[in-house]
Design a protein around this motif. Structure first.
Motif, mmCIF file in Angstrom:
data_model
loop_
_atom_site.group_PDB
_atom_site.id
_atom_site.type_symbol
_atom_site.label_atom_id
_atom_site.label_comp_id
_atom_site.label_asym_id
_atom_site.label_seq_id
_atom_site.Cartn_x
_atom_site.Cartn_y
_atom_site.Cartn_z
ATOM 1 N N THR A 210 -21.220 -20.995 26.248
ATOM 2 C CA THR A 210 -21.089 -20.302 24.959
ATOM 3 C C THR A 210 -21.444 -18.821 25.061
ATOM 4 O O THR A 210 -20.947 -18.020 24.279
ATOM 5 N N GLU A 211 -22.296 -18.476 26.041
ATOM 6 C CA GLU A 211 -22.680 -17.072 26.200
ATOM 7 C C GLU A 211 -21.504 -16.213 26.655
ATOM 8 O O GLU A 211 -21.531 -14.994 26.541
ATOM 9 N N LEU A 212 -20.440 -16.852 27.154
ATOM 10 C CA LEU A 212 -19.264 -16.112 27.612
ATOM 11 C C LEU A 212 -18.157 -16.065 26.565
ATOM 12 O O LEU A 212 -17.189 -15.327 26.730
ATOM 13 N N ALA A 213 -18.292 -16.845 25.505
ATOM 14 C CA ALA A 213 -17.215 -16.964 24.520
ATOM 15 C C ALA A 213 -16.832 -15.620 23.918
ATOM 16 O O ALA A 213 -15.648 -15.268 23.861
ATOM 17 N N GLY A 214 -17.803 -14.837 23.466
ATOM 18 C CA GLY A 214 -17.517 -13.552 22.844
ATOM 19 C C GLY A 214 -16.898 -12.565 23.808
ATOM 20 O O GLY A 214 -15.955 -11.851 23.467
ATOM 21 N N LEU A 215 -17.415 -12.539 25.026
ATOM 22 C CA LEU A 215 -16.894 -11.626 26.043
ATOM 23 C C LEU A 215 -15.442 -11.953 26.381
ATOM 24 O O LEU A 215 -14.573 -11.073 26.366
ATOM 25 N N LEU A 216 -15.161 -13.219 26.670
ATOM 26 C CA LEU A 216 -13.794 -13.602 27.035
ATOM 27 C C LEU A 216 -12.841 -13.466 25.855
ATOM 28 O O LEU A 216 -11.671 -13.135 26.038
ATOM 29 N N LYS A 217 -13.345 -13.689 24.653
ATOM 30 C CA LYS A 217 -12.513 -13.493 23.457
ATOM 31 C C LYS A 217 -12.113 -12.022 23.343
ATOM 32 O O LYS A 217 -10.934 -11.705 23.142
ATOM 33 N N SER A 218 -13.070 -11.137 23.496
ATOM 34 C CA SER A 218 -12.797 -9.715 23.369
ATOM 35 C C SER A 218 -11.806 -9.229 24.428
ATOM 36 O O SER A 218 -10.838 -8.518 24.117
ATOM 37 N N ILE A 219 -12.033 -9.629 25.682
ATOM 38 C CA ILE A 219 -11.150 -9.221 26.781
ATOM 39 C C ILE A 219 -9.733 -9.760 26.542
ATOM 40 O O ILE A 219 -8.742 -9.046 26.710
ATOM 41 N N THR A 220 -9.641 -11.024 26.147
ATOM 42 C CA THR A 220 -8.331 -11.647 25.922
ATOM 43 C C THR A 220 -7.621 -10.997 24.739
ATOM 44 O O THR A 220 -6.402 -10.763 24.792
ATOM 45 N N LEU A 221 -8.354 -10.683 23.683
ATOM 46 C CA LEU A 221 -7.750 -9.999 22.538
ATOM 47 C C LEU A 221 -7.223 -8.618 22.930
ATOM 48 O O LEU A 221 -6.149 -8.214 22.470
ATOM 49 N N ASP A 222 -7.963 -7.907 23.773
ATOM 50 C CA ASP A 222 -7.507 -6.581 24.212
ATOM 51 C C ASP A 222 -6.161 -6.681 24.927
ATOM 52 O O ASP A 222 -5.264 -5.868 24.715
ATOM 53 N N VAL A 223 -6.017 -7.706 25.768
ATOM 54 C CA VAL A 223 -4.771 -7.882 26.520
ATOM 55 C C VAL A 223 -3.654 -8.378 25.599
ATOM 56 O O VAL A 223 -2.518 -7.897 25.666
#
Length: 148
Positions: free
Chosen positions: A65-78
């Motif tokens: 869960t600690e990675l959810a926000g980070l991966l969401k942000s990176i994926t949204l940017d792409v």
């Protein structure tokens, strides 16, 4: 499996009116969910393609869960860049965010940055992905087939 973002996340990031503008090729006045899916899945593929050089993908954000926000942000940017790419020119801020995301993904793939708590691939990553055979022992072997 659940991805890093949903179409609703993309719509929240970009806004409904802009998303209609970027996806409505048939002039229906509605968001074309297929076009959003294409951008979302393509973005997740790019993210997993980079992370997969060092980590087991897709990263289970339910467990990590600690990675959810980070991966969401990176994926949204792409994904946002992919959608704007359908109607060039891509705004400079969208390109800047995507370029930053790709630089970060590259740094993870090269080992300069890490995903805390994610499952690291076994073995020396520089030698590529290591496979292991599983299952029963071979029935036919070279030495048992000589007289056939």
């Amino acid at each position: 499996r659940m991805g890093y973002v949903t179409n609703a996340d993309i719509e929240e990031r970009i806004g409904t009116a802009v998303l209609v503008e970027l996806t409505d090729d048939d002039q229906t006045g509605q968001v074309d969910a297929d076009k959003v899916d294409e951008a979302r899945l393509g973005a997740e593929g790019e993210v997993n393609g980079a992370l997969g050089r060092r980590y087991a993908v897709p990263v289970d954000v339910g467990v990590h869960t600690e990675l959810a926000g980070l991966l969401k942000s990176i994926t949204l940017d792409v994904a946002e860049y992919r959608l704007y790419g359908r109607r060039p020119p891509v705004p400079a801020d969208v390109k800047t965010k995507r370029d930053g995301a790709l630089r970060w993904l590259e740094s993870v793939a090269e080992g300069r940055a890490v995903l805390p708590a994610a499952s690291v691939l076994p073995g020396p990553v520089t030698e590529g992905i290591i496979g292991a055979a599983v299952g029963a022992e071979r029935v036919l072997k070279r030495n048992t087939m000589e007289d056939l």
